[in-house]
Design a protein around this motif. Structure first.
Motif, mmCIF file in Angstrom:
data_model
loop_
_atom_site.group_PDB
_atom_site.id
_atom_site.type_symbol
_atom_site.label_atom_id
_atom_site.label_comp_id
_atom_site.label_asym_id
_atom_site.label_seq_id
_atom_site.Cartn_x
_atom_site.Cartn_y
_atom_site.Cartn_z
ATOM 1 N N VAL B 25 -1.737 -5.180 33.520
ATOM 2 C CA VAL B 25 -2.344 -6.466 33.163
ATOM 3 C C VAL B 25 -1.510 -7.146 32.072
ATOM 4 N N ARG B 26 -1.185 -6.373 31.063
ATOM 5 C CA ARG B 26 -0.433 -6.877 29.913
ATOM 6 C C ARG B 26 0.924 -7.410 30.367
ATOM 7 N N SER B 27 1.550 -6.657 31.248
ATOM 8 C CA SER B 27 2.874 -7.064 31.701
ATOM 9 C C SER B 27 2.788 -8.323 32.571
ATOM 10 N N GLN B 28 1.785 -8.375 33.459
ATOM 11 C CA GLN B 28 1.623 -9.574 34.298
ATOM 12 C C GLN B 28 1.249 -10.797 33.468
ATOM 13 N N ALA B 29 0.514 -10.554 32.380
ATOM 14 C CA ALA B 29 0.099 -11.670 31.526
ATOM 15 C C ALA B 29 1.239 -12.106 30.606
ATOM 16 N N GLY B 30 2.275 -11.270 30.530
ATOM 17 C CA GLY B 30 3.402 -11.582 29.662
ATOM 18 C C GLY B 30 3.038 -11.550 28.182
ATOM 19 N N LEU B 31 2.108 -10.647 27.809
ATOM 20 C CA LEU B 31 1.743 -10.549 26.395
ATOM 21 C C LEU B 31 2.902 -9.931 25.616
ATOM 22 N N PRO B 32 3.251 -10.499 24.472
ATOM 23 C CA PRO B 32 4.385 -9.974 23.698
ATOM 24 C C PRO B 32 3.984 -8.819 22.776
ATOM 25 N N PHE B 33 2.898 -8.098 23.092
ATOM 26 C CA PHE B 33 2.463 -6.950 22.276
ATOM 27 C C PHE B 33 1.727 -6.010 23.218
ATOM 28 N N THR B 34 1.550 -4.743 22.778
ATOM 29 C CA THR B 34 0.921 -3.770 23.676
ATOM 30 C C THR B 34 -0.595 -3.797 23.606
ATOM 31 N N ASP B 35 -1.136 -4.096 22.416
ATOM 32 C CA ASP B 35 -2.583 -4.066 22.259
ATOM 33 C C ASP B 35 -3.062 -5.288 21.485
ATOM 34 N N THR B 47 -5.533 -15.066 25.599
ATOM 35 C CA THR B 47 -6.808 -14.632 26.168
ATOM 36 C C THR B 47 -6.894 -15.050 27.645
ATOM 37 N N LEU B 48 -6.538 -16.318 27.888
ATOM 38 C CA LEU B 48 -6.644 -16.835 29.253
ATOM 39 C C LEU B 48 -5.665 -16.129 30.191
ATOM 40 N N GLN B 49 -4.434 -15.914 29.710
ATOM 41 C CA GLN B 49 -3.439 -15.245 30.556
ATOM 42 C C GLN B 49 -3.847 -13.808 30.850
ATOM 43 N N ALA B 50 -4.352 -13.119 29.818
ATOM 44 C CA ALA B 50 -4.763 -11.728 30.005
ATOM 45 C C ALA B 50 -5.930 -11.666 30.986
ATOM 46 N N PHE B 51 -6.860 -12.616 30.864
ATOM 47 C CA PHE B 51 -8.009 -12.608 31.757
ATOM 48 C C PHE B 51 -7.578 -12.872 33.207
ATOM 49 N N ASP B 52 -6.731 -13.889 33.405
ATOM 50 C CA ASP B 52 -6.242 -14.195 34.757
ATOM 51 C C ASP B 52 -5.526 -12.997 35.360
ATOM 52 N N ALA B 53 -4.690 -12.353 34.541
ATOM 53 C CA ALA B 53 -3.936 -11.199 35.037
ATOM 54 C C ALA B 53 -4.892 -10.067 35.413
ATOM 55 N N ALA B 54 -5.929 -9.834 34.581
ATOM 56 C CA ALA B 54 -6.888 -8.770 34.872
ATOM 57 C C ALA B 54 -7.604 -9.058 36.186
ATOM 58 N N SER B 55 -7.966 -10.323 36.380
ATOM 59 C CA SER B 55 -8.659 -10.711 37.604
ATOM 60 C C SER B 55 -7.773 -10.426 38.826
ATOM 61 N N ARG B 56 -6.465 -10.723 38.702
ATOM 62 C CA ARG B 56 -5.537 -10.470 39.809
ATOM 63 C C ARG B 56 -5.330 -8.977 40.039
ATOM 64 N N VAL B 57 -5.036 -8.247 38.951
ATOM 65 C CA VAL B 57 -4.716 -6.817 39.067
ATOM 66 C C VAL B 57 -5.912 -6.041 39.618
#
Lengths: 349, 195
Positions: B25-35, B47-57
């Protein structure tokens, strides 16, 4: 638990039940200090039956103000703040306030949990129902728990940041005092240089002379100033590809790239010693030091030397230079002084 | 968005699907940190990118994912301190429903920079309610749907809840309270030590 409800309802128009609802922690006593009724939360906390007619001071003990032992004393404090305990829980201080009623109806004492509220709620097994909606104790408890959770989260963050800082320090490549590289950076650079097949390079192991005297005479700040002076000498003398690292308190290792010539390494070392010997002033005090240098070089070996061997041989040469007097340089494997005259091995002091 | 909100998303993914799924999820969202850190603030875009990525994954419809997160917030064992704070809202599920209007204020007491949804409970009759919720991000309706269903269970109440549309900035929920004492529910000691 209703002894004289008519009197109370005549005086303030309240039934005992209404009093229970409004003030679940009240005690109503008659003029003689006998309990008429106690609110449901008080009954829970007393841990026993409270009989109408029993003496108030058998149920509670007023700690502050001191010496309140009868109804007259109590009514003199009417409206004031009381600190008291239930005799069933002598180590949980409560707050209270008493007020006298007219027409011989006695007095009402209303209580609340003091600062020991969290302990009291746990110890007496109180629930949300045991508090009046106007009582902020439940909000205090909420805040208490919320604060604990927030503090726990903050503590975890601090711990994670702290360990990240430690990890970063372990991975650091710079000596913070001088801005030179540190030992770790030098080890990495040495490994890299030794990994390149056709690379010849030299190692200068440089140790300051008379540094301790500067430190002892003028203090650590002067010592730090001198280290800064040495660092700027080293930076000024080296090319971009070379590297200078501070590897101990007053010890430095220099890696001179692309060099298979002891003459050149010796002249670099000589120049460094000369410039380091130039006196500097710190806070109006004159600071003068010198340096000894031991030299090793990859081209001097038939096989490919290890980093340890190069460093060790430079260290052996440094030791010999120190033994020969201060402010000298020595190349590893060179003919010892005395057998061959060499201006570089003349004492500069 | 406050770190706690982001942390709720991460916590749900890690607890339910494991660390590897979160890494994806983190990698798909392109978050620049691990946690996500609970005590830091983040740009809303993370938040929005992480949520979208979680929904996809996770192959979950956004509303279903939001509802699952709401359930997780109330039921996860590690989040017991949060469940306790919610139970401070009232002695019964009905009291709790009424306390929702105070939730934003309660949140501010606990953590001044935490922005919780502003809620309004409209009583249609003695046992049916319409809850309007307004938040700085879309999706509070489904989160509340999951969270309130779990809270009804927690109190031992039987309630029927469904989303009932969006009005202006408000996401609405309909709550039919069928039985306040349907089951024993989960224990709550006011003086109990938080886990």
């Amino acid at each position: 638990m209703t002894g004289l409800p008519s009197a109370l309802s005549q005086v303030i128009g309240l039934s005992g039940g209404a009093l229970d609802t409004l003030m679940p922690m009240h005690i109503w006593v008659d003029d003689h200090g006998r309990v008429v009724q106690a609110g449901p939360t008080i009954l829970k906390m007393a841990r026993r039956d409270v009989r109408p007619g029993e003496r108030l001071f058998d149920l509670i003990d007023i700690r502050r103000p001191a010496r309140i032992a009868n109804m007259q004393d109590l009514l003199r404090q009417a409206g004031g703040k009381l600190t008291l305990v239930l005799r069933s829980a002598p180590d949980l201080p409560l707050r209270g306030s008493a007020t006298g009623l007219q027409g011989g109806a006695g007095a009402i004492l209303n209580l609340s949990l003091g600062l020991s509220f969290a302990r009291a709620v746990a110890e007496f097994g109180l629930t949300l129902n045991d508090f009046s909606p106007c009582d902020q104790t439940v909000e205090l408890l909420y805040l208490h728990e919320a604060n604990q959770s927030a503090a726990r989260l903050s503590r975890r963050l601090t711990e994670r940041l702290e360990s990240a800082r430690r990890a970063a320090e372990e991975q650091a490549l710079t000596d913070t005092l001088t801005g030179l590289s540190n030992r770790r950076a030098m080890d990495l650079e040495l490994a890299r240089a030794l990994g390149e097949p056709n690379e010849d390079f030299g190692i200068l192991h440089l140790d300051l002379d008379f540094f301790k005297q500067v430190n002892d005479t003028h203090g650590h700040a002067a010592g730090d100033h001198v280290l800064g002076h040495v660092a700027s000498v080293l930076k000024g003398e080296l090319r971009r590809a070379d590297m200078a690292a501070r590897v101990g308190g007053d010890e430095f290792v220099l890696l001179i790239r692309d060099c298979n010539d002891t003459e050149r390494l010796s002249s670099i070392a000589e120049r460094l010693i000369q410039r380091i010997e130039l006196p500097t002033s710190f806070d109006g005090k004159r600071c003068q030091i010198s340096a000894s240098v031991g030299i090793s070089m990859t081209a001097a070996y038939d096989d490919h030397p290890s980093a340890d061997r190069l460093l060790n041989d430079a260290d052996v040469a440094l030791y010999a230079a120190k033994n020969a007097g201060r402010g000298r340089l020595m190349v590893h494997g060179a003919i010892p002084p005395g057998t061959r005259p060499d201006r570089r091995q003349t004492d500069v002091a | 968005m406050h770190g706690l909100v982001n942390r709720a998303l991460q916590g749900f993914v890690v607890t339910t699907y494991g660390r590897e799924t979160w890494d994806e999820v983190r990698s798909q969202a392109g978050l620049p940190f691990t946690d996500f850190e609970a005590m830091l603030q983040y740009e809303d875009v993370y938040t929005l990118q992480a949520f979208d990525a979680a929904s996809r994954v996770l192959h979950k419809h956004p509303n279903v994912l939001l509802e699952d997160i709401g359930t997780y917030l109330v039921t996860d064992a590690e989040l017991e301190p949060l469940r306790r704070l919610l139970r401070f809202g009232g002695n019964t599920f009905l009291d709790f429903l009424h306390s929702l209007e105070e939730l934003a204020e309660r949140g501010r007491i606990a953590m001044p920079d935490l922005e919780l949804p502003i809620m309004l409970l409209e009583e249609e009759d003695q046992s049916s309610f319409r809850l309007r919720a307004r938040w700085s991000m879309p999706g509070i309706g489904p989160i509340l749907l999951g969270g309130l269903r779990a809270m009804a269970d927690d109190y031992g109440a039987l309630a029927f809840l469904h989303l009932s549309g969006i009005e202006g900035q408000d996401e609405c929920l309909h709550i039919q309270l069928l039985d306040t004492k349907h089951s024993a529910g989960r224990r709550f000691d006011l003086g109990g030590t938080p886990a």
